[in-house]
Design a protein around this motif. Sequence first.
Motif, short mmCIF file in Angstrom:
data_model
loop_
_atom_site.label_atom_id
_atom_site.label_comp_id
_atom_site.label_asym_id
_atom_site.label_seq_id
_atom_site.Cartn_x
_atom_site.Cartn_y
_atom_site.Cartn_z
N HIS A 35 0.85 -1.19 0.00
CA HIS A 35 0.00 0.00 0.00
C HIS A 35 0.89 1.24 0.00
O HIS A 35 1.83 1.34 0.78
CB HIS A 35 -0.92 0.02 1.23
CG HIS A 35 -1.74 1.26 1.32
ND1 HIS A 35 -2.70 1.57 0.37
CD2 HIS A 35 -1.76 2.27 2.21
CE1 HIS A 35 -3.26 2.72 0.69
NE2 HIS A 35 -2.70 3.16 1.81
N GLY A 36 0.61 2.15 -0.87
CA GLY A 36 1.41 3.35 -1.02
C GLY A 36 2.47 3.21 -2.09
O GLY A 36 3.02 4.21 -2.54
N GLU A 38 1.87 1.69 -5.02
CA GLU A 38 1.21 1.42 -6.31
C GLU A 38 1.76 2.27 -7.45
O GLU A 38 1.77 1.85 -8.60
CB GLU A 38 -0.31 1.65 -6.20
CG GLU A 38 -1.02 0.72 -5.26
CD GLU A 38 -1.05 1.21 -3.81
OE1 GLU A 38 -1.70 0.55 -2.99
OE2 GLU A 38 -0.43 2.25 -3.50
N TRP A 39 2.24 3.45 -7.11
CA TRP A 39 2.77 4.34 -8.15
C TRP A 39 3.97 3.73 -8.86
O TRP A 39 4.27 4.09 -10.00
CB TRP A 39 3.16 5.70 -7.54
CG TRP A 39 4.30 5.61 -6.57
CD1 TRP A 39 4.22 5.38 -5.23
CD2 TRP A 39 5.69 5.73 -6.88
NE1 TRP A 39 5.48 5.36 -4.68
CE2 TRP A 39 6.40 5.57 -5.66
CE3 TRP A 39 6.41 5.96 -8.04
CZ2 TRP A 39 7.78 5.64 -5.58
CZ3 TRP A 39 7.79 6.02 -7.96
CH2 TRP A 39 8.45 5.86 -6.75
N ALA A 89 5.00 14.05 -4.77
CA ALA A 89 4.41 12.87 -4.11
C ALA A 89 2.92 13.09 -3.85
O ALA A 89 2.11 12.18 -4.02
CB ALA A 89 5.15 12.58 -2.80
N THR A 92 1.03 12.71 -7.08
CA THR A 92 0.99 11.30 -7.46
C THR A 92 -0.04 10.53 -6.64
O THR A 92 -0.87 9.80 -7.19
CB THR A 92 2.38 10.66 -7.29
OG1 THR A 92 3.30 11.34 -8.16
CG2 THR A 92 2.36 9.18 -7.61
N HIS A 93 -0.03 10.71 -5.33
CA HIS A 93 -0.96 9.98 -4.47
C HIS A 93 -2.39 10.49 -4.64
O HIS A 93 -3.34 9.70 -4.52
CB HIS A 93 -0.52 10.04 -3.01
CG HIS A 93 0.71 9.21 -2.74
ND1 HIS A 93 0.74 7.84 -2.91
CD2 HIS A 93 1.96 9.56 -2.35
CE1 HIS A 93 1.94 7.39 -2.62
NE2 HIS A 93 2.71 8.41 -2.28
N LEU A 96 -3.90 8.76 -7.52
CA LEU A 96 -4.21 7.37 -7.22
C LEU A 96 -5.34 7.25 -6.19
O LEU A 96 -5.68 6.14 -5.79
CB LEU A 96 -2.97 6.64 -6.70
CG LEU A 96 -1.86 6.43 -7.73
CD1 LEU A 96 -0.61 5.88 -7.06
CD2 LEU A 96 -2.33 5.49 -8.84
N GLN A 98 -5.44 8.39 -2.96
CA GLN A 98 -4.89 8.01 -1.66
C GLN A 98 -4.78 9.23 -0.75
O GLN A 98 -3.68 9.74 -0.51
CB GLN A 98 -3.53 7.34 -1.84
CG GLN A 98 -3.58 6.09 -2.68
CD GLN A 98 -2.21 5.56 -3.06
OE1 GLN A 98 -1.28 6.31 -3.31
NE2 GLN A 98 -2.10 4.24 -3.11
N LEU A 101 -2.24 9.30 2.24
CA LEU A 101 -0.84 9.49 1.86
C LEU A 101 -0.58 10.92 1.42
O LEU A 101 0.51 11.45 1.66
CB LEU A 101 -0.44 8.49 0.78
CG LEU A 101 -0.41 7.03 1.25
CD1 LEU A 101 -0.12 6.10 0.10
CD2 LEU A 101 0.59 6.84 2.36
N VAL A 102 -1.58 11.56 0.82
CA VAL A 102 -1.44 12.98 0.48
C VAL A 102 -1.26 13.78 1.77
O VAL A 102 -0.40 14.65 1.87
CB VAL A 102 -2.67 13.50 -0.32
CG1 VAL A 102 -2.61 15.01 -0.48
CG2 VAL A 102 -2.74 12.82 -1.68
N ASN A 105 2.22 13.20 3.23
CA ASN A 105 3.21 13.98 2.48
C ASN A 105 3.10 15.46 2.80
O ASN A 105 4.11 16.17 2.81
CB ASN A 105 3.05 13.75 0.97
CG ASN A 105 3.44 12.35 0.55
OD1 ASN A 105 2.78 11.74 -0.30
ND2 ASN A 105 4.50 11.82 1.11
#
Length: 122
Positions: A35-36, A38-39, A89, A92-93, A96, A98, A101-102, A105
């Motif tokens: 998880h995390g 995937e990018w 980052a 990117t998240h 996706l 997420q 995760l954003v 970051n």
Amino acid sequence: MNLALWIAAGLLAAVALLGGITKTFVPKEKLAAQHGGEWTRDASAGFIKTLGVLELLAAAGLILPAALGILPIMGAVTAICWVLLMIGAMVTHARLGQPKLVGLNAVYLALAAFIAVGQLAG
């Protein structure tokens, strides 16, 4: 204020070190399965390893210049570079889907901004 900057730099350096070791030495397929990570499916192994090496350098750049008294401005420069990395980052998240995760970051970005401003003002 100096103690707060050292704590923030230490925390961020630990994050950079862990991320750098992971991206540099863990195979792409294993990263993509987490998880995390995937990018990494759409990224080349070389790109992932390059990010890992940059994160390892960031870990050193956040601590060593101030600790050794050699070009201490490089700590602030490293922190500014980390801000830029975290913007990438976050984008990117976000793409996706997420949001956690954003947010994480964004915390790292805020720590880096605190370090950069504190070191430049100090």
